[in-house]
Scaffold this motif. Structure first.
Motif, short mmCIF file in Angstrom:
data_model
loop_
_atom_site.label_atom_id
_atom_site.label_comp_id
_atom_site.label_asym_id
_atom_site.label_seq_id
_atom_site.Cartn_x
_atom_site.Cartn_y
_atom_site.Cartn_z
N HIS A 413 51.42 37.88 48.79
CA HIS A 413 50.84 36.80 49.53
C HIS A 413 52.00 35.71 49.72
O HIS A 413 52.80 35.77 49.24
CB HIS A 413 49.60 36.32 48.67
CG HIS A 413 49.93 35.90 47.52
ND1 HIS A 413 50.63 34.71 47.23
CD2 HIS A 413 49.68 36.48 46.40
CE1 HIS A 413 50.79 34.63 45.63
NE2 HIS A 413 50.16 35.73 45.27
N THR A 483 43.62 37.00 44.38
CA THR A 483 44.62 36.14 44.78
C THR A 483 44.17 34.69 44.36
O THR A 483 42.98 34.29 44.70
CB THR A 483 44.87 36.02 46.47
OG1 THR A 483 45.32 37.31 46.75
CG2 THR A 483 45.91 35.20 46.62
N GLN A 492 45.31 37.76 54.76
CA GLN A 492 44.43 38.47 53.85
C GLN A 492 42.94 38.53 54.28
O GLN A 492 42.20 39.80 54.10
CB GLN A 492 44.31 37.78 52.52
CG GLN A 492 45.80 37.83 51.84
CD GLN A 492 45.88 37.13 50.43
OE1 GLN A 492 45.44 35.71 50.50
NE2 GLN A 492 46.19 37.45 49.45
#
Length: 555
Positions: A413, A483, A492
């Motif tokens: 990420h 996350t 995402q």
């Protein structure tokens, strides 16, 4: 005659100027000076007439230009009116089409089933206990861990999670692996309120905690077939296998350069290698979504790989260990136990993987269902015995390209507003800079749908081993939804929706109640915890409403 009067000259016609007449009749009328005066007078008259003609011509041209401009203006005004009418007509047609679609989407909800005549148990307690929780608690009544058996929603059975699902089986409390006769159904699981987890029954909470890595962390007891960890992580971490994919990707580039060097000294390899590459790419582009429509294409691709692995086209032998994530020893019964394979075969597998990625990116962002026939071809190629090395698949070649193109599937990420963050998210960069946001979003949609088409394949009716079992789909989803809120990105959201859309029923077929809990986590809780409420977060919530409308799945 004497008496006749002299006729008088009419005053209407005056006599010519006697001075001029006299000058004409004079003796010097033919003198050079006289001729010069006459020429000067004629020239002056000629100039006057010419100027008058030019003035009249210019006036005419001006009138014609003004008339042309007026006609052009009228024509433009007429065209504007026609375009306005066309736009109004198209707007009316569009409004009617929108209204028609809205009418098609409207459904009349069915009446709920009538309550049974006998007193039914709710969450293991009687109906009276359900209406009087205080009295039930004071009496020390505990909920029954085995609710009454109900018909599964959507008509989907709850399998024992076979088909290559290792570490995800519905085992009983004693660990015998047998399935209880009164399992929890999807409908009973959805009946529990989301904001009251304490109301879950013991069996349901046990099932969720056992099967769902979204619920609580656990220590993995084993690793996946290709060294890929199947544990669900409470915080997204990068595994050694994930880092290994970047090394594999670099090794594949070196392999391509090696084949180009071999082709310089091997004319037969040079000609055949190019033909095989083009033929493979052509057949990948001809895949269709109709049942049985890809038989010819799949046979052609397999024939090319068979020719390469047989060694009929000579190429150097290379160690396949450079292109996989695990260490392998010879396996009894395997077709290929040798330490090396033809480099042309691995080269073609690399181009096959590249064609798969390109098909996902270019074809599946608008229509995710197109990814399914591509996933079937991937499953056929990477599960066939002749293409295995020491009894295991070489699908790590394809996953290395997924790792580079869509890192969020593997736990990465980053901040989309920074260059480093975009690179970590797989944002493609060209000579002119990063590609536009919409183009990046389309790429991620296609790759997310493609990953689901590969991972959610049912191998229950074939003797081949699933090269990329559904546990990898579960792990990828877990990495995304776990996350930290501050690190959640639009990428995402886009990938997660593409993974779920059109694949939710397959997911439920593999994992049953645990899949429902995972979908609730992904479509309801995950977008709510995001710090930045982006359009992608709203897209996940909209998808939850679509699932409720289309298949009755209320999250």
């Amino acid at each position: 005659m004497v008496n006749s009067s002299t006729p008088r000259r009419s005053r209407q016609w005056s006599s010519p100027d006697r001075h001029s007449l006299s000058s004409i009749l004079s003796e010097n009328r033919n003198s050079p000076l006289s001729h010069k005066d006459a020429l000067a007078a004629a020239k002056a008259e000629h100039d006057r007439v010419r100027e008058d003609a030019i003035r009249v011509y210019q006036d005419y041209e001006s009138q014609q230009e003004q008339r042309r401009l007026l006609e052009q203006q009228e024509r433009i005004i007429k065209q504007q009116k026609q375009e306005e009418e066309r736009i109004k007509t198209e707007e009316r047609i569009r409004e009617e089409e929108v209204r028609l679609r809205e009418l098609k989407l409207k459904t009349i909800p069915k009446l709920p089933p009538e309550p049974p005549t006998p007193v039914a148990e709710v969450n293991g307690a009687g109906a009276g206990a359900a209406h009087e929780p205080t009295r039930a608690d004071s009496a020390g009544t505990k909920p029954d861990p085995t609710p009454s058996l109900k018909t599964p929603q959507f008509g989907l059975p709850q399998p024992a999670l076979t088909n290559g699902l290792k570490g995800h089986t519905n085992a009983d409390a004693n660990g015998t692996g047998s399935v209880k006769p009164a399992q929890l159904t999807i409908q009973s699981m959805l009946s529990q309120p989301i904001d009251q987890p304490k109301a879950l029954s013991q069996a349901q909470s046990h099932l969720t905690s056992t099967l769902s890595p979204f619920a609580q962390p656990f220590t993995p007891s084993s690793t996946q077939q290709n060294g890929f960890p199947v544990s669900a992580l409470t915080t997204p971490t990068i595994s050694a296998a994930t880092d290994r994919y970047t090394e594999i990707h670099k090794n594949l580039k070196k392999l391509r350069q090696s084949l180009l060097q071999q082709a310089k000294t091997n004319p037969a390899l040079k000609q055949r290698m190019g033909d095989m590459r083009r033929e493979l790419r052509k057949n990948m582009g001809q895949l269709v979504g109709t049942k049985g429509g890809n038989k010819k294409q799949n046979e052609t691709i397999q024939a090319l790989l068979d020719e390469a692995i047989s060694g009929s086209v000579p190429s150097q032998l290379v160690d396949p260990s450079d292109y996989i994530t695990d260490k392998r020893e010879p396996v009894q019964g395997a077709l290929h136990n040798e330490p090396q394979l033809p480099s042309l075969f691995l080269y073609l597998l690399n181009h096959f993987a590249k064609a798969v990625i390109n098909q996902f990116i270019n074809e599946c962002f608008a229509q995710p269902k197109i990814a399914d026939p591509i996933g079937v071809t991937v499953a056929i190629i990477f599960s066939k015995d002749i293409y295995l090395w020491r009894g295991k698949t070489l699908i790590d070649i394809l996953m290395a390209k997924f790792r580079v193109s869509c890192p969020v599937l593997f736990g990465y990420h980053g901040n989309e507003k920074t260059e480093q963050g975009r690179l970590r998210l797989g944002w493609k960069k060209s000579a002119g800079g990063f590609i536009p946001e919409q183009q990046h979003s389309d790429r991620m949609k296609g790759l997310g749908a493609g990953y689901a088409a590969i991972a959610l394949r049912n191998f229950g009716k074939t003797k081949n081993t699933n090269p990329w079992p559904p546990s990898n789909y579960w792990a990828a989803m877990a990495r995304i939804v776990n996350t930290p809120p501050a690190d959640i990105s639009e990428t995402q959201f886009v990938v997660l929706r593409a993974m779920i859309e059109t694949s939710e029923e397959k997911f439920i077929q593999f994992y049953g109640n645990a899949a429902i809990a995972a979908l609730r986590k992904a479509l309801v809780e995950f977008p709510e915890k995001a710090v930045n409420k982006t359009p992608g977060a709203s897209g996940l919530q909209v998808l939850a409403q679509i699932l409720k409308r289309d298949i009755g799945l209320e999250l």
